[in-house]
Design an enzyme around this catalytic site. Structure first.
Site, PDB file in Angstrom:
ATOM      1  N   ARG A 170       1.112  -0.861   0.479  1.00 38.93           N
ATOM      2  CA  ARG A 170      -0.646   0.274   0.412  1.00 38.93           C
ATOM      3  C   ARG A 170       1.302   1.289  -0.030  1.00 38.93           C
ATOM      4  NH1 ARG A 170      -5.065   0.703   3.893  1.00 38.93           N
ATOM      5  NH2 ARG A 170      -5.772  -1.658   1.990  1.00 38.93           N
TER       6      ARG A 170
ATOM      7  N   SER B  84      -8.256   0.379  -0.131  1.00 34.61           N
ATOM      8  CA  SER B  84      -9.285   0.235   0.472  1.00 34.61           C
ATOM      9  C   SER B  84      -9.827   2.468   1.237  1.00 34.61           C
ATOM     10  CB  SER B  84      -8.951   0.620   2.228  1.00 34.61           C
ATOM     11  OG  SER B  84     -10.318   0.240   3.025  1.00 34.61           O
TER      12      SER B  84
ATOM     13  N   ASP C  32     -16.774   2.324   3.559  1.00 30.39           N
ATOM     14  CA  ASP C  32     -15.854   2.413   2.689  1.00 30.39           C
ATOM     15  C   ASP C  32     -15.386   2.135   1.187  1.00 30.39           C
ATOM     16  OD1 ASP C  32     -14.765  -0.523   3.265  1.00 30.39           O
ATOM     17  OD2 ASP C  32     -13.238   0.361   4.370  1.00 30.39           O
TER      18      ASP C  32
ATOM     19  N   ASP D 200     -13.646   0.304  -1.282  1.00 28.27           N
ATOM     20  CA  ASP D 200     -14.105  -1.199  -1.329  1.00 28.27           C
ATOM     21  C   ASP D 200     -15.022  -1.873  -0.718  1.00 28.27           C
ATOM     22  OD1 ASP D 200     -12.187  -1.486   1.350  1.00 28.27           O
ATOM     23  OD2 ASP D 200     -11.487  -2.658   0.567  1.00 28.27           O
TER      24      ASP D 200
ATOM     25  N   GLU E   5     -13.233  -6.898  14.541  1.00 28.59           N
ATOM     26  CA  GLU E   5     -11.932  -6.165  15.220  1.00 28.59           C
ATOM     27  C   GLU E   5     -13.041  -4.486  15.127  1.00 28.59           C
ATOM     28  OE1 GLU E   5      -8.861  -5.355  12.102  1.00 28.59           O
ATOM     29  OE2 GLU E   5     -10.402  -4.835  10.328  1.00 28.59           O
TER      30      GLU E   5
END
Length: 619
Positions: free
Chosen positions: A55, A157, A314, A316, A416
């Site tokens: 990324r 993302s 978000d 994606d 999470e």
């Protein structure tokens, strides 16, 4: 001097290998201008391939996402797959992509995905390339559904618009974990010279190795999530109005289809954010975890249309944020931990309706990351199912879920705190599409019972104990300062001694997942995997508080996650919040020492009215 020689070598190699006219031109312009600092930023160090893949910003050079680095990465990955799977050329890989684009460098997710496909096809590997933008969870779903060797998703993302990424899934449908990342990185270094056909995009269009199963995958995905719908009649008559925003990403059409699969009335889309737009023009950061700033247009539409629940993906569509209108007329944005509590309760309740026999619960598992709320542990203790904690990130939860499934266990849910939810083992990663429909069904059911998400959350905390959380971070660009901060905690009252107290709070336990120490284990060795390359220490306190301090894998941040877990029946919320606030202040003052260490605090902190102070915590 050596650095300059190395830099010159990297630039020379780049100019020899790159075939993208825009990135070539950009490098030559920097050379002509003598822009050494810019050149160092682009060529100073090759992007590191980790468990999250790659990324970085799009642009020229080995430090950025571009045509050449995508080709080099895929060549290395291809060679590693060939070594790992003798049947790679029978099974193949899947490649998906989001809508990101960077016109100035000629880079975009679709082009990167096409080049990755060209590399694989050039070596005789079948490629299931999505024909259009797709949510990230569709890639791991495809790996599992078709029994493929691996998956690649080109996405950054919710990162800033300049960024892109390259995310990798293994044959088990979960993100890669060590040692795959190091091995892939080694193979990338051995395959930097583009192969003969790696630049050949026509190969992708013409090769019989390109497989088109888009319609089948989409149909099978929505058929699969239909199994997660438990109150279809209630959904059909739902009086609730929902607003959905895809925040200029890929989620709109897929969430509409998910609602249809659940027989829910279609959510009202935020028109300004409905269609993919790589510029993300209406938000500063395309991250619904930021809460109110990203949801401004959603609030306006919901207020206008009389909707009471907002769902936000978000870009994606692997994460989900949820807001609910309160009786006061104000909006409450649920934290990731609060939504985790609601979904955990809901999925267990729905499972129990179909499995009333008492013994069956012993086969049920739920998972969460070690920095997330311990609310699932409280549910598990009271209801009799199993709860397990993993390291931070869905790569660990996905792989652990797969192990449990292979041992004939049922994994109902994993989450999470960074608004990621896995509600079905069909996708061994977070999935914001299925989660959106499940939350909508839960809200519709509660509405039919005369209740709301907020009221049900209160009921959960009353029954299982209040879990108050406070998460934030400090910014620090100096790696030596970060290392010294954590080493001080490991040698607090002499060598190899951890703090026994933090201000007025007594430390009852310490777990250090950098060194492998855990005071709660008979042999003092941590059960969870350790990582010497990152810092992570968890302190337990005698008042029921837990606090984890960790470094970020992708940002110059030291993060903390604090939680106070109260016994069921303790409803003095103000006292609990005050106590957690005092604990956080003590951790900041005594453990972080921000003034001494010159740490920059997060400027703004969002607050959920009752149970969470939650901020974005990635990487």
């Amino acid at each position: 001097m050596e650095k300059d020689v190395s830099l010159d070598h990297e630039i020379k190699e780049w100019l020899r290998l790159d075939k993208n006219p825009k990135t070539l031109s950009a490098v030559r312009s920097m050379q002509a201008e003598g822009a050494k600092e810019k050149l160092r930023q682009c060529f100073g160090a090759r992007m590191e391939f980790g468990t999250a893949g790659l990324r970085a910003a799009m642009g020229p050079g080995i430090s950025c996402m571009n045509d050449l680095t995508i080709i080099q990465t895929t060549q290395g990955f291809c060679r590693y797959l060939e070594k790992s799977f003798p049947d790679l050329k029978d099974r193949g890989v899947v490649i998906g992509y989001d809508a990101r684009a960077h016109p100035s460098s000629g880079g975009c997710s679709k082009r990167f995905a096409t080049l990755a496909a060209a590399v694989m096809i050039s070596q005789g590997v079948p490629v299931y390339l999505f024909g259009d933008i797709t949510p990230t969870p569709f890639v791991p779903f495809t790996v599992s559904h078709l029994g493929l060797c691996a998956g690649i998703m080109v996405t950054a993302s919710h990162n800033p618009k300049e960024d892109n990424g390259y995310k990798v899934y293994w044959e088990n449908g979960a993100q890669i974990i060590p040692p795959h990342d190091k091995e892939i990185s080694r193979y990338i270094e051995q395959n930097l010279e583009p192969w003969d056909k790696s630049w050949d995009e026509q190969l992708v269009k013409q090769s019989p190795l390109l497989r088109d199963r888009n319609e089948e995958i989409s149909r099978e995905y929505f058929e699969t999530i239909r199994e997660l719908c438990f109150h279809r009649d209630t959904n059909k008559s739902s009086k609730l109005k929902f607003v959905h925003t895809s925040v200029h990403g890929v989620g709109h059409a897929f969430v509409q289809s998910a609602f249809k699969a659940f027989d829910l009335p279609p959510p009202l889309p935020v028109e300004e954010q409905k269609d993919p737009d790589p510029e993300f023009p209406t938000v500063k950061y395309p991250n619904p975890e930021e809460g109110e700033g990203v949801l401004t247009l959603s609030f306006e539409l919901a207020d206008k249309e009389g909707a009471t629940v907002i769902l936000a993906n978000d870009p994606d569509a692997d994460r989900l944020a949820v807001a609910e209108k309160q009786q006061s007329g104000k909006w409450r944005v649920f934290s990731g931990n609060e939504l985790g509590a609601l979904l955990g309760w809901w999925l267990f309740r729905c499972w129990k309706l179909k499995n009333p026999e008492t013994a069956a619960v012993k086969n049920i598992y739920m998972l969460s990351s070690t920095v997330s709320s311990k609310i699932l542990r409280a549910l598990a203790l009271k209801e009799g199912f199993h709860f397990e904690e993993t390291l931070t990130g869905f790569k660990w939860m996905g792989n652990r879920a797969k192990q449990l499934l292979e041992n004939s266990k049922t994994v109902l849910f994993a989450f999470e705190e960074a608004i990621g939810y896995m509600c079905s083992p069909a996708v061994l990663d977070k999935d914001g599409v299925s989660a959106a429909a499940i939350v909508a069904e839960c809200a519709s059911y509660l509405c039919a019972q005369g209740s709301t998400l907020t009221q049900q959350l209160d009921t959960i905390y009353e029954k299982y104990g209040h879990h108050i959380t406070s998460n934030s971070y400090f910014i620090c660009h100096d790696q030596d300062t970060i290392r010294q901060l954590f080493e001080r905690l490991r040698n607090y009252d002499g060598k190899d001694t951890y703090p026994k107290s933090c201000g007025k709070f007594t430390v009852s336990g310490v777990r250090d997942l950098t060194t492998g120490y855990d005071s709660s284990q008979p042999d003092k060795k941590a059960v969870l995997p350790i990582s010497k390359s990152s810092q992570m220490i968890t302190f337990s306190f005698s008042n029921g508080g837990v606090a984890t301090m960790r470094t970020s894998g992708t940002e110059p941040k030291i993060k903390y996650y604090a939680e106070l877990c109260a016994a069921p029946g303790n409803s003095d919320l103000k006292q609990l919040k005050d106590e957690l606030g005092d604990l956080v202040d003590a951790i900041v003052n005594f453990f972080f020492e921000p003034e001494k260490n010159k740490l920059s605090p997060r400027l703004q902190q969002q607050n959920s009215p009752l149970h969470a102070v939650s901020v974005p915590c990635d990487g």
